[in-house]
Each structure stands twice: as structure tokens, then as C-alpha cells.
Scaffold this motif. Structure first.
Motif, PDB file in Angstrom:
ATOM      1  N   LEU A  10       0.821  -1.214   0.000  1.00 46.35           N
ATOM      2  CA  LEU A  10       0.000   0.000   0.000  1.00 46.35           C
ATOM      3  C   LEU A  10       0.854   1.263   0.000  1.00 46.35           C
ATOM      4  O   LEU A  10       0.520   2.246  -0.675  1.00 46.35           O
ATOM      5  CB  LEU A  10      -0.938  -0.002   1.212  1.00 46.35           C
ATOM      6  CG  LEU A  10      -2.071  -1.028   1.180  1.00 46.35           C
ATOM      7  CD1 LEU A  10      -2.817  -1.030   2.501  1.00 46.35           C
ATOM      8  CD2 LEU A  10      -3.017  -0.742   0.020  1.00 46.35           C
ATOM      9  N   ILE A  11       1.945   1.238   0.740  1.00 44.11           N
ATOM     10  CA  ILE A  11       2.833   2.404   0.779  1.00 44.11           C
ATOM     11  C   ILE A  11       3.398   2.689  -0.609  1.00 44.11           C
ATOM     12  O   ILE A  11       3.490   3.842  -1.036  1.00 44.11           O
ATOM     13  CB  ILE A  11       3.959   2.184   1.809  1.00 44.11           C
ATOM     14  CG1 ILE A  11       3.394   2.308   3.223  1.00 44.11           C
ATOM     15  CG2 ILE A  11       5.104   3.175   1.602  1.00 44.11           C
ATOM     16  CD1 ILE A  11       4.363   1.919   4.315  1.00 44.11           C
ATOM     17  N   GLU A  12       3.751   1.644  -1.330  1.00 46.19           N
ATOM     18  CA  GLU A  12       4.298   1.816  -2.679  1.00 46.19           C
ATOM     19  C   GLU A  12       3.271   2.463  -3.614  1.00 46.19           C
ATOM     20  O   GLU A  12       3.652   3.147  -4.579  1.00 46.19           O
ATOM     21  CB  GLU A  12       4.734   0.448  -3.225  1.00 46.19           C
ATOM     22  CG  GLU A  12       5.568   0.512  -4.486  1.00 46.19           C
ATOM     23  CD  GLU A  12       6.906   1.198  -4.283  1.00 46.19           C
ATOM     24  OE1 GLU A  12       7.444   1.732  -5.273  1.00 46.19           O
ATOM     25  OE2 GLU A  12       7.410   1.222  -3.143  1.00 46.19           O
ATOM     26  N   LEU A  13       1.994   2.300  -3.330  1.00 39.62           N
ATOM     27  CA  LEU A  13       0.944   2.836  -4.199  1.00 39.62           C
ATOM     28  C   LEU A  13       0.508   4.251  -3.840  1.00 39.62           C
ATOM     29  O   LEU A  13      -0.219   4.873  -4.603  1.00 39.62           O
ATOM     30  CB  LEU A  13      -0.293   1.924  -4.136  1.00 39.62           C
ATOM     31  CG  LEU A  13      -0.145   0.496  -4.670  1.00 39.62           C
ATOM     32  CD1 LEU A  13      -1.455  -0.262  -4.465  1.00 39.62           C
ATOM     33  CD2 LEU A  13       0.254   0.510  -6.135  1.00 39.62           C
ATOM     34  N   THR A  14       0.930   4.746  -2.666  1.00 42.92           N
ATOM     35  CA  THR A  14       0.354   6.003  -2.165  1.00 42.92           C
ATOM     36  C   THR A  14       1.337   7.168  -2.123  1.00 42.92           C
ATOM     37  O   THR A  14       1.174   8.084  -1.316  1.00 42.92           O
ATOM     38  CB  THR A  14      -0.250   5.784  -0.760  1.00 42.92           C
ATOM     39  OG1 THR A  14       0.745   5.200   0.100  1.00 42.92           O
ATOM     40  CG2 THR A  14      -1.454   4.873  -0.827  1.00 42.92           C
ATOM     41  N   TYR A  15       2.346   7.143  -2.974  1.00 44.08           N
ATOM     42  CA  TYR A  15       3.192   8.333  -3.116  1.00 44.08           C
ATOM     43  C   TYR A  15       2.391   9.389  -3.876  1.00 44.08           C
ATOM     44  O   TYR A  15       1.766   9.104  -4.905  1.00 44.08           O
ATOM     45  CB  TYR A  15       4.492   7.998  -3.856  1.00 44.08           C
ATOM     46  CG  TYR A  15       5.504   7.312  -2.974  1.00 44.08           C
ATOM     47  CD1 TYR A  15       6.325   8.062  -2.134  1.00 44.08           C
ATOM     48  CD2 TYR A  15       5.621   5.934  -2.958  1.00 44.08           C
ATOM     49  CE1 TYR A  15       7.251   7.428  -1.308  1.00 44.08           C
ATOM     50  CE2 TYR A  15       6.538   5.296  -2.134  1.00 44.08           C
ATOM     51  CZ  TYR A  15       7.345   6.053  -1.305  1.00 44.08           C
ATOM     52  OH  TYR A  15       8.248   5.434  -0.483  1.00 44.08           O
ATOM     53  N   LEU A  16       2.378  10.605  -3.354  1.00 39.82           N
ATOM     54  CA  LEU A  16       1.521  11.662  -3.891  1.00 39.82           C
ATOM     55  C   LEU A  16       1.813  11.937  -5.359  1.00 39.82           C
ATOM     56  O   LEU A  16       0.885  12.091  -6.167  1.00 39.82           O
ATOM     57  CB  LEU A  16       1.687  12.939  -3.058  1.00 39.82           C
ATOM     58  CG  LEU A  16       0.777  14.109  -3.424  1.00 39.82           C
ATOM     59  CD1 LEU A  16      -0.686  13.720  -3.332  1.00 39.82           C
ATOM     60  CD2 LEU A  16       1.064  15.314  -2.515  1.00 39.82           C
ATOM     61  N   ASN A  17       3.090  12.004  -5.720  1.00 42.42           N
ATOM     62  CA  ASN A  17       3.436  12.297  -7.112  1.00 42.42           C
ATOM     63  C   ASN A  17       2.949  11.192  -8.057  1.00 42.42           C
ATOM     64  O   ASN A  17       2.531  11.466  -9.188  1.00 42.42           O
ATOM     65  CB  ASN A  17       4.947  12.475  -7.258  1.00 42.42           C
ATOM     66  CG  ASN A  17       5.415  13.820  -6.717  1.00 42.42           C
ATOM     67  OD1 ASN A  17       4.592  14.697  -6.428  1.00 42.42           O
ATOM     68  ND2 ASN A  17       6.714  13.980  -6.551  1.00 42.42           N
ATOM     69  N   LYS A  18       2.972   9.950  -7.595  1.00 40.61           N
ATOM     70  CA  LYS A  18       2.489   8.841  -8.414  1.00 40.61           C
ATOM     71  C   LYS A  18       0.983   8.967  -8.625  1.00 40.61           C
ATOM     72  O   LYS A  18       0.473   8.739  -9.734  1.00 40.61           O
ATOM     73  CB  LYS A  18       2.830   7.504  -7.754  1.00 40.61           C
ATOM     74  CG  LYS A  18       2.384   6.288  -8.536  1.00 40.61           C
ATOM     75  CD  LYS A  18       2.722   4.985  -7.834  1.00 40.61           C
ATOM     76  CE  LYS A  18       4.208   4.717  -7.886  1.00 40.61           C
ATOM     77  NZ  LYS A  18       4.530   3.351  -7.358  1.00 40.61           N
ATOM     78  N   LEU A  19       0.269   9.349  -7.577  1.00 38.87           N
ATOM     79  CA  LEU A  19      -1.186   9.515  -7.683  1.00 38.87           C
ATOM     80  C   LEU A  19      -1.536  10.689  -8.600  1.00 38.87           C
ATOM     81  O   LEU A  19      -2.482  10.611  -9.390  1.00 38.87           O
ATOM     82  CB  LEU A  19      -1.794   9.736  -6.298  1.00 38.87           C
ATOM     83  CG  LEU A  19      -1.683   8.543  -5.325  1.00 38.87           C
ATOM     84  CD1 LEU A  19      -2.207   8.936  -3.949  1.00 38.87           C
ATOM     85  CD2 LEU A  19      -2.447   7.337  -5.857  1.00 38.87           C
ATOM     86  N   LEU A  20      -0.760  11.762  -8.487  1.00 39.72           N
ATOM     87  CA  LEU A  20      -1.009  12.931  -9.346  1.00 39.72           C
ATOM     88  C   LEU A  20      -0.757  12.608 -10.820  1.00 39.72           C
ATOM     89  O   LEU A  20      -1.478  13.078 -11.702  1.00 39.72           O
ATOM     90  CB  LEU A  20      -0.122  14.103  -8.906  1.00 39.72           C
ATOM     91  CG  LEU A  20      -0.469  14.741  -7.556  1.00 39.72           C
ATOM     92  CD1 LEU A  20       0.573  15.795  -7.183  1.00 39.72           C
ATOM     93  CD2 LEU A  20      -1.860  15.375  -7.586  1.00 39.72           C
ATOM     94  N   SER A  21       0.257  11.781 -11.060  1.00 37.88           N
ATOM     95  CA  SER A  21       0.577  11.430 -12.453  1.00 37.88           C
ATOM     96  C   SER A  21      -0.549  10.609 -13.091  1.00 37.88           C
ATOM     97  O   SER A  21      -0.730  10.646 -14.320  1.00 37.88           O
ATOM     98  CB  SER A  21       1.893  10.649 -12.511  1.00 37.88           C
ATOM     99  OG  SER A  21       1.754   9.378 -11.902  1.00 37.88           O
ATOM    100  N   LEU A  22      -1.296   9.889 -12.270  1.00 35.95           N
ATOM    101  CA  LEU A  22      -2.402   9.074 -12.796  1.00 35.95           C
ATOM    102  C   LEU A  22      -3.525   9.931 -13.365  1.00 35.95           C
ATOM    103  O   LEU A  22      -4.273   9.490 -14.250  1.00 35.95           O
ATOM    104  CB  LEU A  22      -2.960   8.159 -11.696  1.00 35.95           C
ATOM    105  CG  LEU A  22      -2.019   7.061 -11.185  1.00 35.95           C
ATOM    106  CD1 LEU A  22      -2.676   6.289 -10.047  1.00 35.95           C
ATOM    107  CD2 LEU A  22      -1.635   6.101 -12.314  1.00 35.95           C
ATOM    108  N   VAL A  23      -3.651  11.154 -12.844  1.00 43.08           N
ATOM    109  CA  VAL A  23      -4.702  12.059 -13.329  1.00 43.08           C
ATOM    110  C   VAL A  23      -4.124  13.171 -14.203  1.00 43.08           C
ATOM    111  O   VAL A  23      -4.787  14.177 -14.456  1.00 43.08           O
ATOM    112  CB  VAL A  23      -5.488  12.651 -12.140  1.00 43.08           C
ATOM    113  CG1 VAL A  23      -6.263  11.567 -11.426  1.00 43.08           C
ATOM    114  CG2 VAL A  23      -4.568  13.392 -11.179  1.00 43.08           C
ATOM    115  N   LEU A  78       1.319   9.445   1.424  1.00 45.25           N
ATOM    116  CA  LEU A  78       0.144   9.742   2.234  1.00 45.25           C
ATOM    117  C   LEU A  78       0.027   8.815   3.446  1.00 45.25           C
ATOM    118  O   LEU A  78      -0.266   9.259   4.564  1.00 45.25           O
ATOM    119  CB  LEU A  78      -1.118   9.637   1.366  1.00 45.25           C
ATOM    120  CG  LEU A  78      -1.176  10.580   0.162  1.00 45.25           C
ATOM    121  CD1 LEU A  78      -2.474  10.382  -0.607  1.00 45.25           C
ATOM    122  CD2 LEU A  78      -1.031  12.033   0.604  1.00 45.25           C
ATOM    123  N   ILE A  79       0.264   7.514   3.249  1.00 47.02           N
ATOM    124  CA  ILE A  79       0.149   6.573   4.359  1.00 47.02           C
ATOM    125  C   ILE A  79       1.258   6.799   5.385  1.00 47.02           C
ATOM    126  O   ILE A  79       1.009   6.785   6.601  1.00 47.02           O
ATOM    127  CB  ILE A  79       0.175   5.121   3.842  1.00 47.02           C
ATOM    128  CG1 ILE A  79      -1.136   4.799   3.128  1.00 47.02           C
ATOM    129  CG2 ILE A  79       0.403   4.134   4.990  1.00 47.02           C
ATOM    130  CD1 ILE A  79      -1.232   3.379   2.617  1.00 47.02           C
TER     131      ILE A  79
END
Length: 332
Positions: A131-144, A155-156
Motif C-alpha cells: 500500500l505504501i508503494e501505491l500512495t506516493y503523492l506524485n504517483k497519484l497525481l501522475s495518474l490524473v 500519504l500513508i
């Protein structure tokens, strides 16, 4: 922190860890503790030294195969879990006192409690790392399709850090509220009573007995369930704490398990000398808050594992010395 899991580079270490743990558990239950008995201080000290020595030897293998960085991560995670688990043991002492468990049966309860912890910690650590690997803010922003920030906040990890600072503050001011808790009404006890009829009497070290031809669970099985749920609650503190040290699930799990496996021996020492650790509560509170701050600031400033290890070791030593120099009465 970039993740370079040891198990992908040195799978032999997994085999060494698994074989060592399996052999020691078989020796523990099948030979040295085949019959329930009262654990003496000498036996407790011997087993404590055995488990600590095994952990140090394994950390030496980590150093040899994976380098000093992984070695410091293992050591830091190991001593964090060891320290935070002491608080857990204080509650175990209260649970055994509440249920009036015979001294010779405590080892068996702790053994099966630790078997459950082996499974639960694996679930927590490996799912947490995922879950930690999936919740880096920059990674989430890049998805959108949004641009990232200079500092890559997780975030976690940030949520864990805030929680640990809160837990440290709460632990500092915690009183003796556990002393008066009704452990018969905890979730573990209620779970056993939901599935089994429970006898009012113990039957040696058995988890089940027969009364008037009917199979009943003994109070000892209830105690195991209470211990399991207590450990589950304490894992909420300790598991986030070790993620501040490393995001390598192999390092986290092996250090965690080596620390947990030595807790039974440590329990019997604490049970006899609990009055000598009266100030440890404050040391653990400082450690929790320190780790929480480390997690919060990690995107902006990284504190090396070696320095974390030194801080943790210094706080533990000072709190134990303070407990010895300024002891509370045994009755307290």
C-alpha cells in the motif's frame, strides 16, 4: 526511500531465516518445553540471550550479503519492535493475573500467541509495504495527468507519522487504566464464547476438557484469544513505527519476528522485576514520537538508520537507568 528488497537479490537468506525459526520453535515446544513447568529466571535469561544472539547472527548475514545500510535497518527495526513490545508484555502480565493463570501454563499460552503473531505480522507488513508503494503523492497525481511536487510525500507514511506522534503523547500521560480492565469482556474472550461453551475451571494446560460428557473450552483458550487480540492492538503502534526505518518487507518481517520470538523469555523476567522498569513508559513515548516525526519529515530530510538506532538505544538505556535509580515501590 527506494525499495531494493533483499529477497529478490538474496533468496538464500529467506531459507536461512525460515529454517532457523522452524528449528527453534520445534526445539522450544517439542523438547525443552514439552511439559508445562514454571520458567525460572535462569532459564528466562538463557533463552533471552539465545534469541538475541540468533538475531545478531542473522543481522551479520544481512551485513555480509546486503551491506551496512540493510544491517542498520534490521538493527533499528529489531530494537524498535523489542522496545515497543515491552509495553505489550506489561498488559500480558495483567491478563494472566486477571485470569489467575498458573505459572507453569504461561509459557504455552505465550507460545501459541506468538504463532498467531507470525501470521498476523506477515499480513500487516507485506500488505503495508504494498500500500505504501501505491500512495506516493506524485504517483497519484501522475495518474490524473497533474504535475508532481519537488518533495514526494507518501500519504500513508505521513498518516502513520501523525498517529505515532499522537500515540507517543498519549503513552507519556497514560495511567494505570489497564489495571481495572475486565478482560472477560474483550473481543478475544467474546469470540471464544461465541463459538464454544467455556468451562469455569482449568484442566491443567489443556485448551479443551470434558464435563458430564460435553466438550468445553477451558479458560486457558480464552486467555490465548485475549493475548492474540492484545498483540493485534499493539501491532497498530509497532508496525507503522518500523516502516519509518525501511520499506523492505523482508528486513521488517525478519527483524519483527526475531524480536517477537524472544518475548516469552523476556516476559518471565519482567514478571519478576516489573518494578525496575517504571520509567520505561516515558522512554517508549519518546521513541514513538521520534519515529513519528521521522516519518513526517522523511520527504524533506532523511535521518539515516544508524542515527535512528543510536537515538533509540540511548533513550532505552536512559529510561532503564532512571527506573533503577528511581524505582517505584514494588506494590505500585
Amino acid at each position: 526511500m527506494n525499495q531494493h528488497p533483499i529477497f529478490s537479490e538474496h533468496p538464500g537468506l529467506i531459507a536461512v531465516f525460515a529454517i532457523a525459526v522452524l528449528i527453534m520453535l520445534l526445539l522450544d515446544l517439542g523438547i525443552f518445553n514439552k511439559k508445562s513447568h514454571v520458567v525460572t529466571n535462569k532459564e528466562a535469561i538463557t533463552w533471552s540471550l539465545v534469541w538475541i544472539s540468533l538475531a545478531m547472527l542473522f543481522s551479520g548475514l544481512v551485513y555480509y550479503y546486503a551491506g551496512s545500510a540493510k544491517f542498520y535497518e534490521f538493527q533499528s527495526a529489531y530494537w524498535i519492535e523489542k522496545a515497543l513490545s515491552v509495553d505489550n508484555l506489561f498488559v500480558f502480565i495483567l491478563v494472566f493475573k486477571f485470569f489467575d493463570v498458573a505459572n507453569q501454563n504461561k509459557h504455552k499460552v505465550l507460545f501459541w500467541g506468538i504463532i498467531g503473531a507470525l501470521v498476523l505480522r506477515a499480513i500487516f507488513i507485506f500488505s503495508g509495504a504494498f500500500l505504501i508503494e501505491l500512495t506516493y503523492l506524485n504517483k497519484l497525481l501522475s495518474l490524473v495527468g497533474m504535475p508532481g511536487f519537488k518533495y514526494d510525500v507518501n500519504l500513508i507514511m505521513t498518516a502513520f507519522g501523525l498517529f505515532l506522534v499522537y500515540a507517543g503523547i498519549k503513552s507519556w500521560s497514560a495511567g494505570d487504566e489497564d489495571d481495572d480492565e475486565d478482560y472477560n469482556n474483550t473481543r478475544g474472550a467474546r469470540l471464544i464464547r461465541r463459538f464454544f461453551s467455556v468451562s469455569d475451571k482449568y484442566d491443567g494446560d489443556k485448551f479443551f476438557t470434558f464435563e458430564n460428557g460435553k466438550k468445553l473450552a477451558t479458560p486457558l483458550l480464552v486467555v490465548v484469544a485475549v493475548i492474540e487480540f492484545t498483540d493485534l492492538l499493539f501491532a497498530v503502534d509497532s508496525i507503522p513505527a518500523i516502516f519509518a526505518i525501511s520499506n523492505d518487507p523482508f528486513i521488517l518481517y525478519t527483524s519483527n519476528i526475531f524480536a517477537i520470538l524472544g518475548l516469552r523469555a523476556l516476559f518471565f523476567l519482567l514478571d519478576n522485576f516489573i518494578h525496575l522498569f517504571s520509567k520505561l513508559q516515558y522512554g517508549l513515548a519518546i521513541i514513538l514520537a521520534f519515529i513519528g516525526v521521522k516519518m513526517i519529515i522523511s520527504p524533506f530530510y532523511h535521518i539515516e538508520s544508524l542515527y535512528s538506532l543510536l537515538v533509540i538505544g540511548a533513550v532505552l538505556i536512559i529510561s532503564v537507568i532512571a527506573s533503577i535509580l528511581l524505582p517505584e515501590p514494588k506494590e505500585a
